[in-house]
Design a protein around this motif. Structure first.
Motif, short mmCIF file in Angstrom:
data_model
loop_
_atom_site.label_atom_id
_atom_site.label_comp_id
_atom_site.label_asym_id
_atom_site.label_seq_id
_atom_site.Cartn_x
_atom_site.Cartn_y
_atom_site.Cartn_z
N LEU A 101 0.85 -1.19 0.00
CA LEU A 101 0.00 0.00 0.00
C LEU A 101 0.89 1.24 0.00
N TRP A 102 0.51 2.23 -0.79
CA TRP A 102 1.23 3.51 -0.79
C TRP A 102 0.66 4.37 0.34
N LEU A 103 1.38 4.46 1.43
CA LEU A 103 0.98 5.33 2.52
C LEU A 103 1.42 6.76 2.19
N ASP A 104 0.85 7.74 2.87
CA ASP A 104 1.21 9.13 2.60
C ASP A 104 2.71 9.36 2.75
N SER A 105 3.31 8.70 3.72
CA SER A 105 4.76 8.85 3.92
C SER A 105 5.55 8.32 2.73
N ASN A 106 5.07 7.23 2.11
CA ASN A 106 5.74 6.68 0.92
C ASN A 106 5.67 7.65 -0.24
N VAL A 107 4.50 8.24 -0.43
CA VAL A 107 4.30 9.18 -1.53
C VAL A 107 5.22 10.39 -1.37
N ARG A 108 5.23 10.97 -0.16
CA ARG A 108 6.09 12.14 0.10
C ARG A 108 7.57 11.81 -0.11
N GLU A 109 7.99 10.67 0.40
CA GLU A 109 9.39 10.25 0.27
C GLU A 109 9.76 10.07 -1.20
N PHE A 110 8.89 9.44 -1.97
CA PHE A 110 9.19 9.20 -3.38
C PHE A 110 9.21 10.50 -4.17
N GLN A 111 8.30 11.41 -3.88
CA GLN A 111 8.27 12.70 -4.58
C GLN A 111 9.52 13.52 -4.27
N HIS B 44 12.63 12.33 -2.90
CA HIS B 44 13.93 11.70 -3.09
C HIS B 44 13.99 10.69 -4.22
N ALA B 45 12.89 10.45 -4.92
CA ALA B 45 12.80 9.42 -5.95
C ALA B 45 13.16 8.05 -5.37
N LYS B 46 12.79 7.85 -4.10
CA LYS B 46 13.05 6.60 -3.40
C LYS B 46 11.98 6.43 -2.33
N ALA B 47 11.56 5.19 -2.11
CA ALA B 47 10.57 4.93 -1.06
C ALA B 47 10.84 3.57 -0.44
N ARG B 48 10.55 3.48 0.84
CA ARG B 48 10.68 2.21 1.56
C ARG B 48 9.31 1.77 2.04
N PHE B 49 9.01 0.51 1.78
CA PHE B 49 7.75 -0.08 2.21
C PHE B 49 8.05 -1.06 3.34
N TYR B 50 7.61 -0.70 4.55
CA TYR B 50 7.82 -1.53 5.73
C TYR B 50 6.65 -2.49 5.91
N LYS B 51 6.69 -3.27 6.97
CA LYS B 51 5.66 -4.28 7.22
C LYS B 51 4.25 -3.71 7.23
N ASP B 52 4.09 -2.47 7.67
CA ASP B 52 2.75 -1.88 7.73
C ASP B 52 2.18 -1.54 6.35
N SER B 53 3.00 -1.63 5.31
CA SER B 53 2.53 -1.38 3.95
C SER B 53 2.02 -2.65 3.27
N PHE B 54 2.26 -3.79 3.89
CA PHE B 54 1.86 -5.07 3.30
C PHE B 54 0.72 -5.69 4.09
N ILE B 55 -0.20 -6.32 3.40
CA ILE B 55 -1.31 -6.99 4.05
C ILE B 55 -0.85 -8.31 4.66
N GLU B 56 -0.05 -9.07 3.89
CA GLU B 56 0.45 -10.34 4.39
C GLU B 56 1.77 -10.13 5.13
N GLN B 57 2.19 -11.16 5.85
CA GLN B 57 3.46 -11.07 6.58
C GLN B 57 4.61 -11.19 5.59
N ILE B 58 5.66 -10.41 5.83
CA ILE B 58 6.83 -10.44 4.95
C ILE B 58 8.03 -10.99 5.72
N GLU B 59 8.98 -11.56 4.98
CA GLU B 59 10.15 -12.20 5.58
C GLU B 59 11.37 -11.29 5.57
#
Length: 89
Positions: A49-59, A61-76
């Motif tokens: 999911l693109w959270l507001d923080s992801n959108v701002r970061e990408f706009q 720095h042209a870079k974004a990090r998606f942490y566990k709270d951005s995913f519906i399923e569990q990530i490894e």
């Protein structure tokens, strides 16, 4: 040529990476979404999911990090990072 670099990290170590290239005449936003879909397909992930923080970061720095709270399923891994390498002129 549009190029987007995607990497997964765990404990500050890169686990996996890929570069997605797109030479189409699509819009920048569509290219980013298509590239992220391709990354998720290659890494066998659900689309984050693109959270507001992801959108701002990408706009900014042209870079974004998606942490566990951005995913519906569990990530490894700790986070997925996408970074713009090259944009169309």
């Amino acid at each position: 040529m549009f190029r987007l670099w995607a990497k997964t990290f765990k404990n500050n170590h890169m686990l996996r990476d890929t570069v997605i290239c797109d030479g189409s005449s699509d819009t920048r936003t569509h290219k980013i979404f298509h590239a992220l879909d391709e990354v998720c397909s290659q890494f066998d992930l659900g689309r984050p999911l693109w959270l507001d923080s992801n959108v701002r970061e990408f706009q900014k720095h042209a870079k974004a990090r998606f942490y566990k709270d951005s995913f519906i399923e569990q990530i490894e891994f700790d986070y997925l990072e996408i970074q713009m390498l090259e944009e169309d002129d």
